[in-house]
Design a protein around this motif. Structure first.
Motif, short mmCIF file in Angstrom:
data_model
loop_
_atom_site.label_atom_id
_atom_site.label_comp_id
_atom_site.label_asym_id
_atom_site.label_seq_id
_atom_site.Cartn_x
_atom_site.Cartn_y
_atom_site.Cartn_z
N GLN A 147 6.35 3.57 53.13
CA GLN A 147 5.47 4.58 53.84
C GLN A 147 4.20 3.12 54.37
N MET A 148 3.37 3.39 53.04
CA MET A 148 2.00 2.64 53.59
C MET A 148 2.45 1.60 54.25
N LEU A 149 2.95 0.59 53.41
CA LEU A 149 3.13 -0.68 54.03
C LEU A 149 4.18 -0.58 55.87
N ALA A 150 4.83 0.47 55.98
CA ALA A 150 4.89 0.46 57.41
C ALA A 150 3.58 0.69 58.27
N GLN A 151 2.81 1.68 57.89
CA GLN A 151 1.62 1.95 58.33
C GLN A 151 0.32 1.10 58.72
N THR A 152 0.83 -0.25 57.49
CA THR A 152 -0.81 -0.62 57.23
C THR A 152 -0.83 -1.71 57.22
N GLY A 153 1.06 -2.63 57.43
CA GLY A 153 1.21 -3.89 57.62
C GLY A 153 0.48 -4.22 56.03
N GLU A 154 0.95 -5.77 56.92
CA GLU A 154 0.11 -7.23 55.78
C GLU A 154 -1.61 -7.33 55.92
N PRO A 155 -2.23 -7.89 54.64
CA PRO A 155 -3.17 -7.54 54.39
C PRO A 155 -4.11 -8.27 54.85
N VAL A 156 -5.21 -8.12 55.34
CA VAL A 156 -6.71 -8.75 56.57
C VAL A 156 -7.54 -8.69 55.41
N PHE A 157 -8.19 -9.68 55.36
CA PHE A 157 -9.65 -9.66 54.61
C PHE A 157 -10.31 -10.51 55.93
N ALA A 158 -11.37 -9.43 55.57
CA ALA A 158 -13.51 -10.70 56.33
C ALA A 158 -13.78 -11.27 55.16
N GLY A 159 -13.97 -12.50 54.73
CA GLY A 159 -14.72 -13.03 53.83
C GLY A 159 -13.71 -12.62 52.61
N ASP A 160 -14.13 -12.25 51.56
CA ASP A 160 -13.91 -12.22 50.05
C ASP A 160 -13.10 -10.50 50.05
N PHE A 161 -13.34 -10.27 51.42
CA PHE A 161 -13.62 -8.28 51.30
C PHE A 161 -12.31 -8.16 52.00
N LEU A 162 -11.49 -7.13 51.55
CA LEU A 162 -10.03 -6.76 52.03
C LEU A 162 -10.59 -6.10 53.45
N GLN A 163 -10.00 -5.38 54.15
CA GLN A 163 -10.26 -4.56 55.89
C GLN A 163 -9.12 -3.52 55.72
#
Length: 303
Positions: A188-204
C-alpha cells in the motif's frame, strides 16, 4: 479532533475506548505523549545528510508502540511509557521549530497510536507555512487503512520489514501476523508513494525498507529479502533497501536468545543475498554501527 471509541488504528484492533481515556495495547489513551524532538543525524544519508553537518532529520519520538519487540533500543519510550504530555498546539509548534532549525525533513517515529493528533498538527502547521517532506518512521506493523489515511500527509515511508517467520515474529515481537501485515502495508505504501524522488542528495518522496539482521536468524533475513524481491517484481515500483547491522542486545533480548551482536559472517551473508537478488539500491551499515551511542537520549529535549 475525534478520538476513537473502539480503536482500530493498528493491526491489534484492540477496541480500546480512547475517547474515554482507556489505553490500548500500545499504551496510548486520550492524551498525546512524546519523548524527544530534535535534529537527528543517524538516519540513512538521504534523510539525515552528513553526520558532521549541523542540520539533520527533524525527528519526533512518540511514546508507546503497537509492537512489543523484546530487543527494542527505544524501550524506555516504546514500552515503559517515558514521555511528556503535550497538546496538538504544542506538536504544531514543534513541527515548525524543527523546520526553522534547518531540518531536511520531519521524521515521525512510531506515531500511529497518535494518528488523530499528528494529522491535525500537520494540517495546522501547513497552514502556517510548514513545507518539509514528512517521513513516517514505522516498524511496518500497519493496516492498509491507516496507510491510506496518511495519503497526502506522508511523503516518505521509512518502514521496517522485520520477519518472514510468524513464529519468530510471535517470539520476539508478540505479533505472529507480522509477516502478512507488513507485506500488505508495504504494498500500500508503494502504491501511494511511487518510486523514489530526490532533490540533490535528499529523498523527497518514496519508500525505504529497513531490515535489521538479528544474531542467529540469518535464515529468516534471507527469507525477508526474498519477499522484498518478490514485492519489487510484482508491484514494479522501486524502493530503497536499508540493511542494518546495528543490533545491540537491549531490553529483554538476552531472554530470547539474542544476547550477542551479529557476526561479520552473518551480516555478510545477508548483504550477499541482497546483491544476488538485485536489491542494490539503498544502504548497508558498517559493523561499527552496533554501538549504544547511536540511540538518542530520551531526555524530553524539544518537547
Amino acid at each position: 479532533m475525534q478520538l476513537p471509541e473502539h480503536c482500530q488504528m493498528c493491526p491489534r484492533r484492540c477496541g480500546a475506548n480512547r475517547a474515554a481515556g482507556r489505553t490500548g495495547l500500545c499504551g496510548a489513551g486520550d492524551t498525546l505523549y512524546a519523548a524527544r524532538a530534535a535534529l537527528h543525524h543517524w538516519e540513512e544519508p538521504c534523510l539525515s545528510g552528513d553526520p558532521q553537518d549541523a542540520a539533520g532529520s527533524g525527528t519526533v519520538f512518540f511514546t508507546g508502540c503497537t509492537l512489543r519487540c523484546c530487543y527494542c533500543q527505544n524501550y524506555p519510550i516504546s514500552q515503559e511509557g517515558l514521555g511528556k504530555a503535550i497538546s496538538v498546539g504544542r506538536l504544531t509548534e514543534i513541527f515548525l521549530e524543527l523546520q526553522a532549525n534547518g531540518a531536511h525533513n520531519l521524521n515521525l517515529v512510531t506515531a500511529t497510536q497518535w494518528l488523530p493528533w499528528v494529522t491535525e498538527a500537520l494540517d495546522r502547521a501547513r497552514a502556517e507555512g510548514f513545507s518539509l517532506p514528512v517521513v513516517y518512521n514505522t516498524g511496518g506493523y500497519e493496516t492498509p487503512e491507516t496507510v491510506r489515511q496518511l495519503e497526502g500527509y506522508v511523503d516518505i515511508w521509512l518502514t521496517d520489514y522485520k520477519y518472514a517467520s510468524p513464529e519468530l515474529a510471535a517470539e520476539l515481537s508478540g505479533a505472529p501476523d507480522y509477516p502478512e501485515v507488513a507485506d500488505r502495508a508495504l504494498r500500500q505504501m508503494l502504491a501511494q508513494t511511487g518510486e523514489p524522488v530526490f532533490a540533490g542528495d535528499f529523498l523527497q518522496k518514496g519508500v525505504i525498507v529497513r531490515h535489521l539482521a538479528l544474531p542467529g536468524h540469518t535464515a529468516d533475513s534471507l527469507a525477508v529479502l526474498q519477499k522484498l524481491s518478490d514485492i519489487r517484481h510484482e508491484t514494479g515500483i522501486p524502493f530503497l533497501t536499508s540493511l542494518m547491522s546495528q543490533f545491540t542486545p537491549f531490553y529483554k533480548a538476552a531472554e530470547h536468545g539474542l544476547g550477542r551482536r551479529i557476526t561479520t559472517y552473518e551480516y555478510r551473508k545477508v548483504v550477499d543475498a541482497a546483491i544476488n537478488l538485485g536489491l542494490t539500491d539503498g544502504y548497508m551499515q558498517e559493523k561499527s554501527s552496533a554501538r549504544e551511542e547511536y540511540t538518542p537520549p530520551f531526555d524530553l529535549e524539544g518537547i
